[in-house]
Design a protein around this motif. Structure first.
Motif, short mmCIF file in Angstrom:
data_model
loop_
_atom_site.label_atom_id
_atom_site.label_comp_id
_atom_site.label_asym_id
_atom_site.label_seq_id
_atom_site.Cartn_x
_atom_site.Cartn_y
_atom_site.Cartn_z
N HIS A 278 0.92 -1.35 0.01
CA HIS A 278 -0.17 -0.08 -0.14
C HIS A 278 0.94 1.32 0.02
N GLU B 248 -5.36 5.81 -0.06
CA GLU B 248 -4.52 4.50 0.28
C GLU B 248 -4.62 3.78 -1.04
N LYS C 38 -3.06 0.09 -3.52
CA LYS C 38 -2.35 -0.93 -3.72
C LYS C 38 -1.57 -0.94 -4.95
N SER D 204 -4.84 -1.38 -7.29
CA SER D 204 -6.11 -0.95 -6.94
C SER D 204 -7.14 -0.58 -8.29
#
Lengths: 329, 801
Positions: free
Chosen positions: B573, B591, B593, B690
């Motif tokens: 992350h 946040e 990934k 993400s």
């Protein structure tokens, strides 16, 4: 012209396919590859073509010639290799042209192993953010403000309201907010603790937590599930014990120790996970009726377990990422 | 907390119960024993010795050569103490003894050429005093050869108990005794306090006023006059040392002794130093500074609770006393404070001050409001006994609003429901009684109890269930043989990341996991980083905004150990602040990934079958393409190439999905690499996982296999050097042929014969039709049409023409 080329190519492939003994090879060579063979004939015809047409076919003929020669050589080698007493001229002891596969980090592998066991026991896998609010990390989990329980987990704060999560329990809250029971899931992920870095502790580590909420979940079932886990993970004969403990989010709470005896050393009890029955306050915080539903929860550190399992003495080794270490696993 | 088992035995008879059993039961019931020290074993090789002879060491001025007898054998011993003399009786450590102070084992050694077979010990080396000026000289009437632990009655067992934050009640020797009483069903009793009090009452000598009754519900004061401050007797010093305390004087020692005995923190004020002979308990208000006993000036918050006299603060309530009212050798009269403070108030102050003391640790967990009076009397009794003091009559007890006791009931059926096991009803009642609960009433369904005020943690039914379960013993709840499987939906949110890991591992890369906390310097240039308020160090004062710095650190470390060929990936992350102000909600930061692929060095070592090759951008592209292909995303993305540097790369390229950047990769700039001490090319590709997770196509269907032959045509063009191969491929692909299914670049070369600034690009074109065999004629037109388009668009020539 191009048809002719393809025709010869097709015929050659058929012929060479049919050959089953080496003495027929010579016949094939004469038919196609000799000075008067079919391919040479094609080349002769090509030479007669007007200049403008040549580029179209030159390459095709050349390719045919080369490929035919190569196939012939291969076949010849093949028959040679079949003969009973012919010795091949290869040093077979030469090192291999080694293919190299990569590696998953040993922590990922350990985590995978744990996930597999719990998935087999009927658990889903859920994830969540690492930067959390005080509410999800503490308040919803029944950590009172200004209570020494908060000292159990040294925290990296962003400010009064936000922090780096100290456990993956916030994912439990997020899951229970969204889903109605039955809920059975584990929550793997990175967590952070504000501790001085040493051989025994690092500023972050990985955790696997679990949660099961339903109408008839019991402490006995929690024990059974975790015993099954340690037996699958460490081996059937592992010695274990449950002892009472304290966590703000479970009541009753327990810790599970296993008997650990590295080769040539004294054995001792080693704490590997904390667990307990979900505190009714936690269920009430997510609008689950604590009278109707009961839950259990548990949590364990991946590093701590991997250190023991692989006999590593310094937790920092995991985060040094020394290639010599990485490729061992 | 250190617990002396001998001390615990003041309150409970533990005869017939082995130490192992005590340790095991306490651990099982929630008071984990982390360490056990058996003093007898510690002092196994220490005996009373006799110095038969002492002479100067021939080779060292400050050393002596002694002959020490243990009654049977004589040993040569080299001693460095200035006070060693012949005919002394001393404590002699034999070879094999482990010196308590240093925890080292004594061996036979040569010191400056002279053999030494043992050691004459100082009090400090023995761990029984602070005296290290010389060896400990014993009385002349002790028997030579006597075991040291017998002589000094060092026969205790010291337990290191881990007190969890909920168990304030167990934070003392009496508390542990009470727990053992419940476990072993034995009687526990407080010592009887009999006081010889003077005629004057405490109220005659001092006044107490509580202004803040919320934070201080009860304050008890007792006066002891005519004390003589001196050293405590040996037995008391020994007990205090055994639990890790340093003896100070007989008054302070008594307050510490009672604290460790009962868990009630006490403080002794020098009564004569209290202005107006008065105690006022109030919030700090405008008071800003205060100097505590340890001579440190403390900054106060206006809500901190203070103990004051008529004109000044004399203690920070529950945390530490002040220098200005400290007991000294001149002290004649003391006021013993035995109070009850609100736990969270003390905690707040202690946290803010960064000052945690034996007192504050107990107050913040919650003390026993009802023991305050008894504790003051107990202390007065001991002061009378060991300092000759004369306690004044009675106590000054300010307790304006009595704290009520709670009633909690527990249903038998609920115990069984939670535990999944039925504990017999009669066990339940005796467990609760032994823990100090009073039975309010009992029926067939439930039992209601009155909770003693020292159990702050018992508020609800479930709290009682825990008490019952832990004392009954978790080990006595049988294991079950099967668990229920529910048929709710099973999902694995880590599936995609696992798959990614499998692909990249298969591609030959090694996974790394790096620290997510980075220095200011490392995050500089990688977006708006979120700062940690209380970092361990500057190196870890930001949440990472990118995986790149961690990877560069890893590459640098590996280069330092001569691992030059590296291919890594990391999944983790990253955090970015989206506001200029404070983060107040989840919209103020992002946040995400990420997956970071990195390559440096060569593809392998040199081998017999070929030389190694340095990694280049196309190796990186190969990994990125293979990954995207494997997750079926390659056809969904557009790529663009940048030949001029940005802040990170010398050159780079980017994948986009619609307008969103899915990933970017390239060769890292030298200026950045040099910061990490890296002196070879590094190629990095950074994917936003993400985002990818959100645009992944669903299940990929089966594609019909081609049943008819393909027709392959080659052609090569001479083009200007600037022409991008991808642009030519695009023109050919979009030339309008339905039969043209694939275009592949298979050769590039530059040569003077092609002309200045020219290169040759050779392509292979694949034609086929799913429904029939193509004839040469059908392909011919499309093939030449494509060639013409390339010629026109790029001002190029077909080679061989």
């Amino acid at each position: 012209m191009i048809e002719k080329i393809h025709l010869v190519e097709k015929e050659f492939k058929e012929d060479i396919g049919k050959i089953s003994q080496s003495k027929d090879l010579e016949e094939l060579r004469i038919k196609y590859l000799s000075r008067k063979g079919l391919i040479s004939v094609l080349i002769d015809e090509f030479k007669e073509l007007p200049a403008a047409e040549k580029p179209k076919f030159g390459k095709a003929i050349n390719q045919l010639k080369n490929e035919a020669q190569e196939s012939f050589n291969e076949k010849k080698k093949y028959f040679e290799s079949l003969s009973d007493n012919a010795e091949i001229k290869l040093d077979l002891s030469l090192p291999s042209r080694r293919r190299v596969i990569g590696t998953k980090h040993i922590l990922s592998q350990t985590l995978d192993e744990m996930k597999e066991i719990f998935k087999g026991l009927g658990f889903s896998v859920h994830e969540g953010p690492e930067l959390e609010s005080d509410y999800y990390n503490f308040e919803a989990l029944n950590f009172p403000d200004d209570h020494p329980a908060r000292d159990m987990q040294d925290t990296f704060f962003i400010n009064d309201k936000f922090l780096l999560r100290t456990h993956t329990s916030p994912v439990q809250i997020r899951l229970m907010e969204k889903q109605t029971p039955p809920i059975r899931a584990i929550m793997p992920g990175k967590v952070y603790r504000n501790e001085a870095i040493s051989a025994k502790s690092y500023c972050l580590f990985h955790q696997v937590e679990g949660l099961y909420v339903d109408e008839d979940v019991t402490f006995a079932e929690l024990r059974g599930t975790l015993i099954s886990f340690v037996q699958q993970f460490f081996g059937k004969d592992i010695k274990y014990r449950f002892r009472a403990s304290f966590f703000p989010f479970t009541e009753p709470s327990a810790e599970l120790d296993i008997w650990w005896q590295p080769k040539g050393k004294d054995g001792r009890w080693m704490e590997i996970l904390g667990c307990g029955m979900v505190d009714p306050n936690v269920l009430a915080n997510v609008n689950i009726d604590p009278e109707k539903y009961v839950g259990y929860a548990f949590g364990m550190g991946v590093e701590r377990i991997a250190l023991r399992k692989y006999g590593i003495s310094d937790i920092r080794t995991f985060f040094d990422n020394d290639k010599r270490f990485l490729i061992q696993f | 907390m250190k617990i002396s088992l001998n001390w615990v035995k003041d309150f409970i008879d533990l005869s017939g119960i082995s130490t192992e059993e005590i340790v095991s039961k306490l651990t099982f019931s929630g008071l984990e024993i982390e360490e056990l020290v058996d003093q007898k074993k510690i002092y196994e090789n220490f005996v009373v010795g006799y110095v038969k002879e002492k002479k100067k060491h021939p080779n060292a001025d400050k050393l002596s050569l002694c002959v020490v007898s243990d009654g049977t054998t004589d040993y040569p011993v080299v001693c460095g103490a200035p006070n060693v003399e012949s005919r002394q009786k001393i404590v002699f450590a034999k070879i094999g003894a482990v010196i308590p102070e240093s925890r080292t084992e004594l061996k036979k050694v040569k010191i400056r050429g002279e053999i030494s077979e043992g050691m004459i010990c100082s009090g400090k080396e023995l761990g029984i005093s602070d005296d290290h000026t010389g060896i400990m000289v014993l009385d002349n009437d002790v028997n030579v050869g006597m075991v040291f632990s017998d002589l000094f009655e060092m026969n205790d067992i010291i337990l290191e108990v881990n007190i969890t934050p909920n168990r304030a009640d167990a934070f003392s020797h009496f508390g542990i005794a009470r727990e053992l009483g419940a476990i072993f069903n034995r009687k526990v009793e407080l010592p009887n306090v009999r006081l010889k009090e003077s005629k004057e009452t405490s109220t005659q000598f001092a006044k107490i006023k509580i202004q803040n009754t919320v934070d201080c519900p009860r304050y008890v004061g007792k006066v002891v006059k005519n004390i003589t401050v001196s050293e405590s007797p040996e037995w008391m010093k020994k007990r205090l040392r055994n639990v890790g305390l340093r003896p100070i004087n007989n008054i302070v020692d008594v307050t510490n002794y009672v604290l460790f005995e009962l868990g009630q923190p006490l403080h002794a004020f020098d009564l004569d130093k209290l202005s107006g002979s008065e105690i006022i308990v109030r919030s700090a208000g405008s008071e800003q500074k205060f100097t505590t006993l340890d001579s440190k000036e403390r900054l106060l918050q206006n809500t901190d609770l203070l103990i004051c006299d008529a004109d000044k603060p004399i203690a920070i309530a529950g945390v530490m006393g002040g220098e200005n009212s400290e007991v000294t050798t001149n002290t004649n009269s003391v006021l013993i404070e035995s109070a009850y403070f609100r736990p969270s108030a003390i905690r707040k102050t202690s946290k803010k001050l960064g000052l945690s003391t034996d007192s504050s640790m107990r107050f913040e967990r919650g003390c026993n409001v009802e023991i305050t009076n008894y504790a003051a009397r107990r202390a007065a009794q001991m002061m009378a006994e060991i300092s000759g003091g004369s306690p004044a009559q009675g106590e000054i007890d300010i307790y304006p609003e009595v704290i009520p006791q709670k009633k909690v009931s527990v249903r038998f059926s609920r115990i069984t429901k939670i535990l999944g096991y039925k504990i017999p009803d009669e066990n339940i009642e005796s467990i609760l009684l032994n823990l100090g609960f009073e039975i309010d009433f009992k029926s067939d369904e439930e039992i209601s109890v009155i909770v003693p005020l020292f159990r702050h943690d018992i508020q609800r039914e479930v709290d009682l269930i825990e008490e019952i379960a832990r004392i009954y013993g978790y080990e006595n709840i049988p294991d079950i043989k099967n668990i229920k499987i529910t048929l709710d939906e099973k999902i694995d949110q880590s599936d995609f990341v696992n798959n990614t890991r499998n692909i990249l591992t298969g591609l030959g890369l090694n996974e790394i996991i790096t620290n997510s906390l980075l220095s200011d310097e490392a995050v500089n240039g990688f977006g708006n980083a979120i700062k940690i308020l209380n970092p361990q160090s500057f190196e870890m004062s930001n949440a990472r905004t990118s995986l790149i710095p961690g990877t560069l650190i890893t590459i640098s470390n590996n280069l330092n150990i001569r691992e030059k060929n590296l291919g890594f990936y990391e999944i983790g992350h990253v955090f970015e602040k989206l506001t200029d102000g404070e983060i107040i909600n989840f919209e103020d930061f992002k946040e995400t990934k990420h997956l970071l692929i990195s390559l440096t060095g060569s593809n392998r070592e040199d081998e017999w079958y070929g030389k190694s090759r340095k990694y280049d951008i196309f190796d990186l592209k190969g990994l990125a393409d293979a990954y995207l292909n494997e997750i079926s995303l390659d056809s969904e993305l557009t790529d663009s190439y940048y030949k001029t540097p940005n802040s990170l790369f010398d050159y780079y390229y980017e994948f986009k999905h619609k307008d969103n950047a899915v990933g970017v990769g390239g060769r890292v700039k030298k200026a950045i690499l040099s910061k990490y001490g890296i002196d070879q090319d590094v190629f990095i590709f950074d994917f936003n996982l993400s985002l990818i997770e959100n645009i992944l196509p669903g299940a990929v269907g089966f594609k019909e296999l081609l049943k008819y032959p393909k027709i392959i045509r080659d052609c090569s063009f001479v083009v200007d050097n600037e022409v991008e191969a991808a642009a030519v491929i695009k023109v050919i692909s979009n030339s309008g042929s339905k039969l043209l299914k694939k275009v592949k670049l298979f050769d590039i070369f530059e040569s003077e014969s092609l002309g200045q600034n020219k290169k040759s690009l050779a392509f292979q074109l694949e034609f086929y039709d799913f429904n029939k065999t193509l004839t040469e004629e059908e392909v011919e037109k499309d093939f030449w049409n494509a060639i013409e388009l390339v010629k026109k668009n790029f001002n190029s020539q077909l080679r061989g023409q």
